[in-house]
Design a protein around this motif. Sequence first.
Motif, PDB file in Angstrom:
ATOM      1  N   ILE A  54      20.291 -37.194  13.733  1.00 33.38           N
ATOM      2  CA  ILE A  54      20.372 -36.092  11.899  1.00 33.38           C
ATOM      3  C   ILE A  54      21.466 -35.315  12.232  1.00 33.38           C
ATOM      4  CG2 ILE A  54      19.509 -35.139  10.181  1.00 33.38           C
ATOM      5  CD1 ILE A  54      16.427 -36.431  10.833  1.00 33.38           C
ATOM      6  N   LEU A  55      22.222 -35.200  11.444  1.00 29.94           N
ATOM      7  CA  LEU A  55      22.830 -33.993  11.424  1.00 29.94           C
ATOM      8  C   LEU A  55      22.660 -33.396  10.286  1.00 29.94           C
ATOM      9  CD1 LEU A  55      25.491 -31.843  13.379  1.00 29.94           C
ATOM     10  CD2 LEU A  55      27.376 -33.399  11.459  1.00 29.94           C
ATOM     11  N   GLU A  56      22.216 -31.740  10.163  1.00 25.58           N
ATOM     12  CA  GLU A  56      22.579 -30.177   9.077  1.00 25.58           C
ATOM     13  C   GLU A  56      22.755 -29.481   9.157  1.00 25.58           C
ATOM     14  OE1 GLU A  56      18.960 -28.049   8.888  1.00 25.58           O
ATOM     15  OE2 GLU A  56      19.048 -28.151   7.281  1.00 25.58           O
ATOM     16  N   LEU A  57      23.622 -29.546   7.957  1.00 24.04           N
ATOM     17  CA  LEU A  57      24.783 -28.424   7.983  1.00 24.04           C
ATOM     18  C   LEU A  57      23.774 -27.153   7.173  1.00 24.04           C
ATOM     19  CD1 LEU A  57      26.729 -30.800   8.262  1.00 24.04           C
ATOM     20  CD2 LEU A  57      28.266 -29.479   7.612  1.00 24.04           C
ATOM     21  N   TYR A  80      16.580 -37.985  16.404  1.00 17.46           N
ATOM     22  CA  TYR A  80      17.840 -36.503  17.512  1.00 17.46           C
ATOM     23  C   TYR A  80      18.048 -35.476  16.106  1.00 17.46           C
ATOM     24  CZ  TYR A  80      17.145 -39.001  21.681  1.00 17.46           C
ATOM     25  OH  TYR A  80      16.475 -40.043  22.889  1.00 17.46           O
ATOM     26  N   TYR A  81      17.631 -34.423  16.570  1.00 13.73           N
ATOM     27  CA  TYR A  81      18.378 -33.291  15.481  1.00 13.73           C
ATOM     28  C   TYR A  81      19.526 -32.602  15.586  1.00 13.73           C
ATOM     29  CZ  TYR A  81      16.832 -30.810  10.942  1.00 13.73           C
ATOM     30  OH  TYR A  81      17.210 -31.090   9.541  1.00 13.73           O
ATOM     31  N   THR A  82      20.566 -32.711  14.871  1.00  9.07           N
ATOM     32  CA  THR A  82      21.572 -31.324  15.686  1.00  9.07           C
ATOM     33  C   THR A  82      21.179 -30.819  14.793  1.00  9.07           C
ATOM     34  OG1 THR A  82      22.185 -33.181  16.551  1.00  9.07           O
ATOM     35  CG2 THR A  82      23.177 -31.084  16.011  1.00  9.07           C
ATOM     36  N   GLY A  83      21.490 -29.552  14.676  1.00  9.73           N
ATOM     37  CA  GLY A  83      21.138 -28.451  13.179  1.00  9.73           C
ATOM     38  C   GLY A  83      22.434 -27.128  13.362  1.00  9.73           C
ATOM     39  N   LEU A  84      23.418 -26.720  12.981  1.00  5.87           N
ATOM     40  CA  LEU A  84      24.308 -26.311  12.644  1.00  5.87           C
ATOM     41  C   LEU A  84      23.866 -24.856  11.897  1.00  5.87           C
ATOM     42  CD1 LEU A  84      27.404 -28.499  12.345  1.00  5.87           C
ATOM     43  CD2 LEU A  84      25.421 -28.470  13.571  1.00  5.87           C
ATOM     44  N   GLU A  85      24.478 -24.062  12.487  1.00  4.96           N
ATOM     45  CA  GLU A  85      24.128 -22.594  12.080  1.00  4.96           C
ATOM     46  C   GLU A  85      24.590 -21.521  12.330  1.00  4.96           C
ATOM     47  OE1 GLU A  85      22.226 -21.426   9.167  1.00  4.96           O
ATOM     48  OE2 GLU A  85      23.172 -19.949   9.602  1.00  4.96           O
ATOM     49  N   LYS A  86      25.532 -20.516  11.512  1.00  5.69           N
ATOM     50  CA  LYS A  86      26.625 -20.020  12.452  1.00  5.69           C
ATOM     51  C   LYS A  86      25.884 -18.160  11.797  1.00  5.69           C
ATOM     52  CE  LYS A  86      30.082 -16.712  10.318  1.00  5.69           C
ATOM     53  NZ  LYS A  86      31.837 -17.514   9.461  1.00  5.69           N
ATOM     54  N   TYR A  87      24.397 -18.189  10.725  1.00  8.08           N
ATOM     55  CA  TYR A  87      23.897 -16.608  11.500  1.00  8.08           C
ATOM     56  C   TYR A  87      22.238 -17.330  11.146  1.00  8.08           C
ATOM     57  CZ  TYR A  87      27.946 -15.823   7.909  1.00  8.08           C
ATOM     58  OH  TYR A  87      29.289 -15.945   7.702  1.00  8.08           O
ATOM     59  N   PRO A  88      21.775 -17.643  13.046  1.00 10.18           N
ATOM     60  CA  PRO A  88      20.512 -17.333  13.507  1.00 10.18           C
ATOM     61  C   PRO A  88      19.562 -16.594  12.526  1.00 10.18           C
ATOM     62  CG  PRO A  88      22.292 -18.129  14.890  1.00 10.18           C
ATOM     63  CD  PRO A  88      22.538 -17.289  14.216  1.00 10.18           C
ATOM     64  N   ALA A 117      16.044 -22.482  22.895  1.00 10.84           N
ATOM     65  CA  ALA A 117      17.360 -22.529  23.525  1.00 10.84           C
ATOM     66  C   ALA A 117      18.222 -22.833  21.962  1.00 10.84           C
ATOM     67  CB  ALA A 117      18.026 -22.648  24.265  1.00 10.84           C
ATOM     68  N   TRP A 118      19.418 -22.429  21.746  1.00 16.29           N
ATOM     69  CA  TRP A 118      20.154 -22.167  20.971  1.00 16.29           C
ATOM     70  C   TRP A 118      21.704 -23.005  22.523  1.00 16.29           C
ATOM     71  CZ3 TRP A 118      21.089 -21.584  16.030  1.00 16.29           C
ATOM     72  CH2 TRP A 118      20.355 -21.320  15.551  1.00 16.29           C
ATOM     73  N   ASN A 119      21.882 -24.118  21.660  1.00 11.43           N
ATOM     74  CA  ASN A 119      23.544 -24.925  22.382  1.00 11.43           C
ATOM     75  C   ASN A 119      22.847 -25.631  23.856  1.00 11.43           C
ATOM     76  OD1 ASN A 119      24.889 -23.384  20.852  1.00 11.43           O
ATOM     77  ND2 ASN A 119      24.908 -21.943  21.724  1.00 11.43           N
ATOM     78  N   ILE A 120      21.648 -26.274  23.749  1.00 12.89           N
ATOM     79  CA  ILE A 120      20.839 -27.655  24.569  1.00 12.89           C
ATOM     80  C   ILE A 120      20.210 -28.744  23.914  1.00 12.89           C
ATOM     81  CG2 ILE A 120      22.165 -26.499  26.664  1.00 12.89           C
ATOM     82  CD1 ILE A 120      19.132 -25.821  26.218  1.00 12.89           C
ATOM     83  N   PRO A 121      19.969 -29.525  23.759  1.00 12.05           N
ATOM     84  CA  PRO A 121      19.139 -30.263  23.352  1.00 12.05           C
ATOM     85  C   PRO A 121      17.433 -30.341  24.160  1.00 12.05           C
ATOM     86  CG  PRO A 121      20.657 -32.278  23.859  1.00 12.05           C
ATOM     87  CD  PRO A 121      20.588 -30.169  24.644  1.00 12.05           C
ATOM     88  N   LYS A 132      20.317 -27.239  17.913  1.00 15.03           N
ATOM     89  CA  LYS A 132      21.052 -25.850  16.844  1.00 15.03           C
ATOM     90  C   LYS A 132      21.810 -25.466  18.020  1.00 15.03           C
ATOM     91  CE  LYS A 132      17.416 -23.370  18.022  1.00 15.03           C
ATOM     92  NZ  LYS A 132      16.235 -22.067  18.694  1.00 15.03           N
ATOM     93  N   ILE A 133      22.655 -25.811  16.825  1.00 10.67           N
ATOM     94  CA  ILE A 133      24.135 -25.076  17.317  1.00 10.67           C
ATOM     95  C   ILE A 133      25.103 -24.059  16.781  1.00 10.67           C
ATOM     96  CG2 ILE A 133      26.434 -25.705  18.064  1.00 10.67           C
ATOM     97  CD1 ILE A 133      26.025 -29.214  18.212  1.00 10.67           C
ATOM     98  N   SER A 134      24.716 -23.108  16.935  1.00 13.25           N
ATOM     99  CA  SER A 134      25.652 -22.300  16.777  1.00 13.25           C
ATOM    100  C   SER A 134      26.829 -21.495  16.661  1.00 13.25           C
ATOM    101  CB  SER A 134      24.840 -20.728  17.357  1.00 13.25           C
ATOM    102  OG  SER A 134      26.076 -19.472  17.324  1.00 13.25           O
TER     103      SER A 134
END
Length: 225
Positions: A54-57, A80-88, A117-121, A132-134
């Motif tokens: 899953i990819l979440e914007l 496997y969940y990938t979440g994108l976020e500019k403003y954690p 943690a951010w930016n690692i699975p 979670k990817i910042s």
Amino acid sequence: MLQPEIQLTADGSHTLFIPEMDEHYHSINGAIQESTHVFIDAGLRQCQKKIIRILELGFGTGLNAFLSYIESKNTGIRIYYTGLEKYPLPTGLVEKLNYGELNPHGNEIYLEMHRCAWNIPVQITTDFILEKISVDFSEFDFRGTYDVVYYDAFAPDKQTNVWTQEIFDNLFSCMNSGGILTTYCAKGSVRRMMIQSGFKVERIPGPPGKRQMLRAQKPSKYTSQ
Ligand SMILES: C[S@@+](CC[C@H](N)C(=O)[O-])C[C@H]1O[C@@H](n2cnc3c(N)ncnc32)[C@H](O)[C@@H]1O
């Protein structure tokens, strides 16, 4: 930096409100109700695989990730969940949200999703891996093989720059054939961008308070990228 305020929605679950934008993170008719309808029922549950990417914007409060985890726990699918976020969001704010309390699967997993943690699975449970990817959506390197996409940005009239042809083209290219993209949005301009990217698009009934929403599917003739 925007300062979100906590508000109660009609189903008893919280949402966040950003006064500067006059915008909520979820429907005031029910945050959990809306997320379940738009992303879990219309998106995740349409995918028949046992392992789902899953990819979440717009990771935001993590509500969609938490509901997806519950679905994985109830059905045995691995996510496997990938979440994108500019403003954690600040941890102190997230700790006040009531999503974990309202659910029998508890607060600990929900909070772990925010504290990790951010930016690692990170393996949250055996069957739920969260990355979670910042990042700004426009700068994300859209590579991958996603089965389901949750498009949960702020509304197009509040944030025009995140509903672009380029982002829908990128999403199309990083999804598996047969993959499903859902959004609460039902705007004609968004539907046309999806069609232009190659998606098959349907308008389906929206959650309470919203007549329609969009569901897009990458046709099966396309092979994985
Ligand atoms: C409608 S809220 C939904 C958030 C989340 N899905 C939830 O349930 O809480 C939209 C989210 O997109 C994030 N966002 C807005 N613009 C962004 C951008 N350009 N890049 C990455 N994230 C962005 C916001 O910070 C916010 O968390």
